[in-house]
Write a protein that holds these residues in place. Structure first.
Motif, PDB file in Angstrom:
ATOM      1  N   LYS A   1       0.832  -1.223   0.000  1.00 30.18           N
ATOM      2  CA  LYS A   1       0.000   0.000   0.000  1.00 30.18           C
ATOM      3  C   LYS A   1       0.854   1.255   0.000  1.00 30.18           C
ATOM      4  CE  LYS A   1      -4.128  -1.839   2.173  1.00 30.18           C
ATOM      5  NZ  LYS A   1      -4.256  -2.488   3.474  1.00 30.18           N
TER       6      LYS A   1
ATOM      7  N   LEU B   1       3.853   1.379  -1.519  1.00 29.05           N
ATOM      8  CA  LEU B   1       4.887   1.152  -2.551  1.00 29.05           C
ATOM      9  C   LEU B   1       6.223   0.781  -1.915  1.00 29.05           C
ATOM     10  CD1 LEU B   1       4.121   3.999  -5.160  1.00 29.05           C
ATOM     11  CD2 LEU B   1       3.166   1.692  -5.005  1.00 29.05           C
TER      12      LEU B   1
ATOM     13  N   LEU C   1      13.278   4.708  -5.700  1.00 32.15           N
ATOM     14  CA  LEU C   1      13.447   6.155  -5.512  1.00 32.15           C
ATOM     15  C   LEU C   1      13.989   6.451  -4.121  1.00 32.15           C
ATOM     16  CD1 LEU C   1      10.040   7.343  -7.035  1.00 32.15           C
ATOM     17  CD2 LEU C   1      12.277   7.191  -8.170  1.00 32.15           C
TER      18      LEU C   1
ATOM     19  N   ILE D   1      14.860  18.009   1.392  1.00 33.41           N
ATOM     20  CA  ILE D   1      15.987  17.310   2.023  1.00 33.41           C
ATOM     21  C   ILE D   1      16.945  16.837   0.929  1.00 33.41           C
ATOM     22  CG2 ILE D   1      14.766  16.604   4.126  1.00 33.41           C
ATOM     23  CD1 ILE D   1      14.399  13.803   2.749  1.00 33.41           C
TER      24      ILE D   1
ATOM     25  N   ALA E   1      21.093   8.099   2.706  1.00 32.13           N
ATOM     26  CA  ALA E   1      21.628   6.747   2.896  1.00 32.13           C
ATOM     27  C   ALA E   1      22.634   6.432   1.786  1.00 32.13           C
ATOM     28  CB  ALA E   1      20.500   5.723   2.918  1.00 32.13           C
TER      29      ALA E   1
ATOM     30  N   MET F   1      13.439  11.182 -12.611  1.00 34.62           N
ATOM     31  CA  MET F   1      13.704   9.735 -12.616  1.00 34.62           C
ATOM     32  C   MET F   1      14.435   9.361 -13.889  1.00 34.62           C
ATOM     33  SD  MET F   1      10.116   8.122 -11.400  1.00 34.62           S
ATOM     34  CE  MET F   1       8.915   9.189 -10.641  1.00 34.62           C
TER      35      MET F   1
HETATM   36  N1  CO8 Z   1       6.565   7.112   1.720  1.00 34.55           N
HETATM   37  C1  CO8 Z   1       5.316   6.854   2.150  1.00 34.55           C
HETATM   38  N2  CO8 Z   1       4.293   6.540   1.336  1.00 34.55           N
HETATM   39  C2  CO8 Z   1       4.552   6.512   0.013  1.00 34.55           C
HETATM   40  C3  CO8 Z   1       5.824   6.775  -0.506  1.00 34.55           C
HETATM   41  C4  CO8 Z   1       6.867   7.079   0.412  1.00 34.55           C
HETATM   42  N3  CO8 Z   1       8.139   7.301   0.030  1.00 34.55           N
HETATM   43  N4  CO8 Z   1       5.771   6.680  -1.854  1.00 34.55           N
HETATM   44  C5  CO8 Z   1       4.501   6.347  -2.149  1.00 34.55           C
HETATM   45  N5  CO8 Z   1       3.754   6.258  -1.035  1.00 34.55           N
HETATM   46  C6  CO8 Z   1       2.332   5.939  -0.918  1.00 34.55           C
HETATM   47  C7  CO8 Z   1       1.473   7.107  -1.377  1.00 34.55           C
HETATM   48  O1  CO8 Z   1       1.323   8.037  -0.337  1.00 34.55           O
HETATM   49  C8  CO8 Z   1       0.184   6.405  -1.732  1.00 34.55           C
HETATM   50  O2  CO8 Z   1      -0.512   6.125  -0.539  1.00 34.55           O
HETATM   51  P1  CO8 Z   1      -2.124   6.354  -0.504  1.00 34.55           P
HETATM   52  O3  CO8 Z   1      -2.693   5.384  -1.499  1.00 34.55           O
HETATM   53  O4  CO8 Z   1      -2.496   6.031   0.917  1.00 34.55           O
HETATM   54  O5  CO8 Z   1      -2.383   7.768  -0.880  1.00 34.55           O
HETATM   55  C9  CO8 Z   1       0.656   5.070  -2.272  1.00 34.55           C
HETATM   56  O6  CO8 Z   1       2.005   4.897  -1.812  1.00 34.55           O
HETATM   57  C10 CO8 Z   1       0.673   5.039  -3.791  1.00 34.55           C
HETATM   58  O7  CO8 Z   1       1.411   6.158  -4.233  1.00 34.55           O
HETATM   59  P2  CO8 Z   1       0.873   7.166  -5.356  1.00 34.55           P
HETATM   60  O8  CO8 Z   1      -0.608   7.251  -5.320  1.00 34.55           O
HETATM   61  O9  CO8 Z   1       1.629   8.452  -5.241  1.00 34.55           O
HETATM   62  O10 CO8 Z   1       1.303   6.353  -6.678  1.00 34.55           O
HETATM   63  P3  CO8 Z   1       1.704   6.973  -8.094  1.00 34.55           P
HETATM   64  O11 CO8 Z   1       1.840   5.790  -9.001  1.00 34.55           O
HETATM   65  O12 CO8 Z   1       0.796   8.066  -8.493  1.00 34.55           O
HETATM   66  O13 CO8 Z   1       3.157   7.629  -7.866  1.00 34.55           O
HETATM   67  C11 CO8 Z   1       5.420   7.695  -7.046  1.00 34.55           C
HETATM   68  C12 CO8 Z   1       4.233   6.821  -7.504  1.00 34.55           C
HETATM   69  C13 CO8 Z   1       5.929   8.532  -8.215  1.00 34.55           C
HETATM   70  C14 CO8 Z   1       6.491   6.743  -6.568  1.00 34.55           C
HETATM   71  C15 CO8 Z   1       4.951   8.625  -5.918  1.00 34.55           C
HETATM   72  O14 CO8 Z   1       4.280   7.857  -4.939  1.00 34.55           O
HETATM   73  C16 CO8 Z   1       6.071   9.358  -5.232  1.00 34.55           C
HETATM   74  O15 CO8 Z   1       6.564  10.342  -5.749  1.00 34.55           O
HETATM   75  N6  CO8 Z   1       6.488   8.871  -4.040  1.00 34.55           N
HETATM   76  C17 CO8 Z   1       7.494   9.514  -3.239  1.00 34.55           C
HETATM   77  C18 CO8 Z   1       8.867   9.238  -3.791  1.00 34.55           C
HETATM   78  C19 CO8 Z   1       9.901   9.960  -2.954  1.00 34.55           C
HETATM   79  O16 CO8 Z   1       9.884  11.158  -2.810  1.00 34.55           O
HETATM   80  N7  CO8 Z   1      10.846   9.176  -2.409  1.00 34.55           N
HETATM   81  C20 CO8 Z   1      11.900   9.708  -1.583  1.00 34.55           C
HETATM   82  C21 CO8 Z   1      11.489   9.682  -0.150  1.00 34.55           C
HETATM   83  S1  CO8 Z   1      12.656  10.471   0.909  1.00 34.55           S
HETATM   84  C22 CO8 Z   1      13.851   9.309   1.071  1.00 34.55           C
HETATM   85  O17 CO8 Z   1      13.794   8.228   0.561  1.00 34.55           O
HETATM   86  C23 CO8 Z   1      14.990   9.706   1.911  1.00 34.55           C
HETATM   87  C24 CO8 Z   1      15.893   8.524   2.139  1.00 34.55           C
HETATM   88  C25 CO8 Z   1      16.761   8.865   3.270  1.00 34.55           C
HETATM   89  C26 CO8 Z   1      17.341   7.619   3.874  1.00 34.55           C
HETATM   90  C27 CO8 Z   1      17.751   7.953   5.234  1.00 34.55           C
HETATM   91  C28 CO8 Z   1      18.026   6.743   6.036  1.00 34.55           C
HETATM   92  C29 CO8 Z   1      19.436   6.349   6.034  1.00 34.55           C
END
Ligand code: CO8
Length: 260
Positions: free
Chosen positions: A25, A27, A109, A139, A143, A167
């Protein structure tokens, strides 16, 4: 008493240990529980004599879409710095001595891309998308993204990805050297398993020495790295597997490595 993992599934195929990230849920967004479970599973496979190689994979839609943004959203500097929060359990994978292959489909990502890069090599499905979009959240990668990505793809592309948050698809990732192979989505696990099973058939001593030596290339200068490699190369002549491997070649038969 250890409880069953909730954020991953774990299985074996022959001598290959497979961990599948399993928070569909979200991803496969990475939180502390998932990273703890992943670290524990990989350490257990590493200690298991019957396992020769590991695969980390996700779902068709997402390897992992990054660290869990919802969980991080309200953290303060004091929370994350004092408790080494988020970061503390991320690098367990680096202490694993047997090979770990990332089989990536869909989104890899942020922390998901960083996790894939912590594996020894990446096999990607043709729908894979890699990126470090942290800049969009105010940010930066936390990692290893700013360090491992430039080592993999060079400064220009790493800067492009980290500064624009865009991407790159599997073709671009292969061209840039981030991934070792790209295959059709429905062939991803077959390809990763095929590679893992090949590795399992080699001498585990040589496999571990090769992994350690290649990793040394990223930690030292050329002459130190070459010297490290030479010492490992010399050391392998103390193993029975070296005798067996070379005897089998000369005798035109399949080697029977015993990992001694
Ligand atoms: N965290 C939490 N929930 C997420 C994340 C995430 N990173 N990515 C997706 N989800 C959730 C969405 O909120 C959504 O939940 P809901 O259905 O409850 O609304 C569900 O997954 C499906 O996502 P989308 O509806 O957005 O799906 P799409 O197909 O439209 O888009 C994407 C997919 C493009 C992947 C989009 O979800 C997105 O942009 N996600 C965020 C990507 C992102 O910014 N990643 C970086 C996060 S920050 C990080 O990783 C820092 C790492 C630091 C590491 C430090 C430790 C050492």
């Amino acid at each position: 008493m250890s409880t069953a993992p909730e954020c991953i599934t774990v299985r074996t195929e022959g001598r290959v240990g497979i961990v599948t990230l399993n928070r569909p849920k979200q991803l496969n967004a990475l939180n502390n529980q998932l990273m703890d479970e992943l670290g524990a599973a990989l350490k257990a496979f590493d200690a298991d004599e019957n396992i020769g190689c590991m695969i980390v994979t996700g779902s068709e839609k997402a390897f992992a879409a990054g660290a869990d943004i919802g969980a991080m959203a309200t953290y303060t500097f004091a929370d994350v710095y004092k408790g080494d929060y988020i970061t503390r359990n991320w690098e367990t994978i680096r202490s694993v001595r047997k090979p770990v292959i990332a089989a990536v489909s869909g989104f890899a990502l942020g922390g998901g891309c960083e996790l894939a890069m912590m594996c020894d090599f990446i096999i990607a499905a043709d729908n894979a998308k890699f990126g470090q979009p942290e800049i969009k959240l105010g940010i930066i990668p936390g990692a290893g993204g700013t360090q491992r990505l430039p080592r993999a793809v060079g400064k220009s592309k790493a800067m492009d990805l980290a500064l624009t948050g865009r991407m790159m698809d599997a073709t671009e990732a292969e061209r840039a050297g981030l991934v070792s192979r790209v295959v059709p989505l429905d062939k991803l696990m077959d390809e990763a398993l095929g590679a893992a099973l090949i590795i399992c058939d080699f001498s585990q001593l040589a496999v571990m020495a090769a992994k350690e030596s290649v990793n040394r290339a990223f930690e030292s200068g050329l002459s130190d790295g070459v010297m490290f490699e030479r010492r490992m190369f010399h050391a392998l002549f103390a193993t029975q597997d070296q005798k067996e491997g070379m005897a089998a070649f000369v005798e035109k038969r399949k080697p029977d490595f015993r990992n001694v």
